[in-house]
Enzyme design. Structure first.
Site, mmCIF file in Angstrom:
data_model
loop_
_atom_site.group_PDB
_atom_site.id
_atom_site.type_symbol
_atom_site.label_atom_id
_atom_site.label_comp_id
_atom_site.label_asym_id
_atom_site.label_seq_id
_atom_site.Cartn_x
_atom_site.Cartn_y
_atom_site.Cartn_z
ATOM 1 N N GLU A 36 0.870 -1.195 0.067
ATOM 2 C CA GLU A 36 0.004 -0.008 -0.026
ATOM 3 C C GLU A 36 0.760 1.362 -0.143
ATOM 4 O OE1 GLU A 36 -2.999 0.264 -0.615
ATOM 5 O OE2 GLU A 36 -3.665 -1.921 -0.540
ATOM 6 N N TYR A 119 -7.061 6.515 3.523
ATOM 7 C CA TYR A 119 -7.194 5.466 2.554
ATOM 8 C C TYR A 119 -6.278 4.194 2.927
ATOM 9 C CZ TYR A 119 -5.785 2.158 -1.062
ATOM 10 O OH TYR A 119 -5.622 0.945 -1.641
ATOM 11 N N ASP A 137 -10.361 4.989 -2.832
ATOM 12 C CA ASP A 137 -9.025 5.656 -3.691
ATOM 13 C C ASP A 137 -9.592 6.100 -4.694
ATOM 14 O OD1 ASP A 137 -9.811 3.340 -5.080
ATOM 15 O OD2 ASP A 137 -7.813 3.022 -5.699
ATOM 16 N N CYS A 192 -12.893 0.073 -15.767
ATOM 17 C CA CYS A 192 -13.415 1.689 -15.759
ATOM 18 C C CYS A 192 -12.455 2.697 -15.524
ATOM 19 C CB CYS A 192 -14.402 1.781 -14.442
ATOM 20 S SG CYS A 192 -15.561 3.024 -14.326
ATOM 21 N N CYS A 199 -15.820 -0.182 -21.621
ATOM 22 C CA CYS A 199 -17.489 -0.288 -20.926
ATOM 23 C C CYS A 199 -17.979 -1.904 -21.549
ATOM 24 C CB CYS A 199 -18.397 0.648 -21.319
ATOM 25 S SG CYS A 199 -17.782 2.400 -20.616
ATOM 26 N N CYS A 202 -17.754 -4.259 -18.967
ATOM 27 C CA CYS A 202 -17.914 -4.012 -17.502
ATOM 28 C C CYS A 202 -19.150 -4.627 -17.387
ATOM 29 C CB CYS A 202 -18.478 -2.583 -17.569
ATOM 30 S SG CYS A 202 -18.754 -2.020 -15.679
ATOM 31 N N CYS A 208 -25.211 1.504 -14.941
ATOM 32 C CA CYS A 208 -24.339 2.459 -15.075
ATOM 33 C C CYS A 208 -24.978 3.723 -15.310
ATOM 34 C CB CYS A 208 -22.991 2.526 -15.819
ATOM 35 S SG CYS A 208 -21.921 3.792 -15.737
#
Length: 290
Positions: A36, A119, A137, A192, A199, A202, A208
């Site tokens: 991270e 975060y 995030d 995305c 798309c 997706c 959406c």
DNA sequence: TATGCGTGGGC
DNA sequence: TGCCCAAGCAT
């Protein structure tokens, strides 16, 4: 809670998640924490090799804390934002001092460590300990902006509305919430995406809001571009690279030759020293911090 | 809250 | 080619 998005995105993640080492079943909380730190503003592809070397050399917080912070800065290599290396070293020391060498699992304890903000605390609590936290995030913010708000990009700075939205979508069961969070992040990273969203791939394109609105172009204020050439940032990078690539302390002249503008060079060097990234020795030479 | 902080890859 | 972007944090 569960929504119309939940199952499709969880299912998509099961079939499309990347096989990243910090997601492996044998990954330790320390490995997750290190990932991270490195992933803050840095792409996965560049983190991978550094993470592997780092974990081999420093498999525990105590092993890192036992070494000089300059070694962390050196091992950080060219990941960028080297203050992160210093803060990761500082976190390792704090984990040894305050938590017996074990990465804490609570959001509050994580947040108190240097270099860890909202975060990263949520991400580590969630991904390493399966706690239930909204993990917000840049990927998640973008996905939710499109999916729920019908706009191409989220606001410039994070809003309370975004936090509330993310919390409202979080599954109630903690392990499922953790999986949901990483799934939405992965969707943002792979499908995305910021520039050219895929798309057609997706799993929730039918739900959406941005898609249903006809994918309207972003019409907010211009999103800030970052200039780099000729900045103090570039100068700092040059100076630090000299020290990283040197075996030991270097003469001032070795720093002078990498940046022509003396005023800017001195300012950058002073800033590096103030940040604790460079140690000015008594003999006039410079080194990574001990 | 806006800004400074590295680096390199993709389009 | 330049510009935009990449799992943010601290001040």
């Amino acid at each position: 809670m569960s929504t119309a998005y939940t199952d499709p995105i969880l299912h998509w993640y099961g079939a499309n998640a990347r096989d990243l080492p910090w997601r492996a079943p044998d990954a330790t909380p320390w490995g997750v924490l290190v990932s991270e730190f490195m992933l803050q503003q840095t792409p996965v592809a560049r983190v991978l090799p550094v993470w592997h070397r780092w974990m081999e050399r420093w498999p525990t917080p105590a092993s890192l804390a036992a070494e000089p912070s300059g070694e962390a800065v050196r091992a950080w290599g060219r990941l960028g934002y080297p203050r992160r290396a210093l803060r990761l070293h500082g976190s390792a020391a704090a984990i040894v001092e305050r938590h017996g060498g074990r990465v804490p699992s609570s959001h509050d304890d994580l947040l108190a460590l240097p270099g860890i903000g909202a975060y990263t605390a949520a991400a580590v609590a969630s991904f390493a300990f399966r706690r239930r936290h909204a993990v917000l995030d840049t990927n998640v913010r973008r996905v939710l902006a499109r999916l729920c708000s019908g706009v191409e990009y989220p606001p410039r700075s994070q809003t309370r509305a975004e936090v509330r939205l993310a919390e409202s979508l979080l599954p109630l069961d903690p392990p499922t919430a953790a999986r949901w969070s990483v799934a939405v992040m992965e969707l943002g990273a792979l499908v995305c995406t910021a520039r050219t969203p895929r798309c057609v791939d997706c799993p929730v394109t039918g739900q959406c809001a941005w898609q249903r609105a006809g994918r309207p172009a972003y019409d907010g204020p211009p999103r800030r571009g970052q200039t780099y050439a000729g900045t103090d940032r570039q100068c700092r990078g040059r100076l630090l690279a000299v020290l990283r690539d040197a075996e030991g302390p270097v003469e001032k002249g070795a720093l002078d030759v990498v940046w022509a503008d003396a005023v800017q060079r001195e300012r950058a060097l002073d800033a590096l020293i103030a940040d604790g990234l460079v140690d000015p020795l008594d003999d006039g030479r410079y080194a990574l911090p001990a």
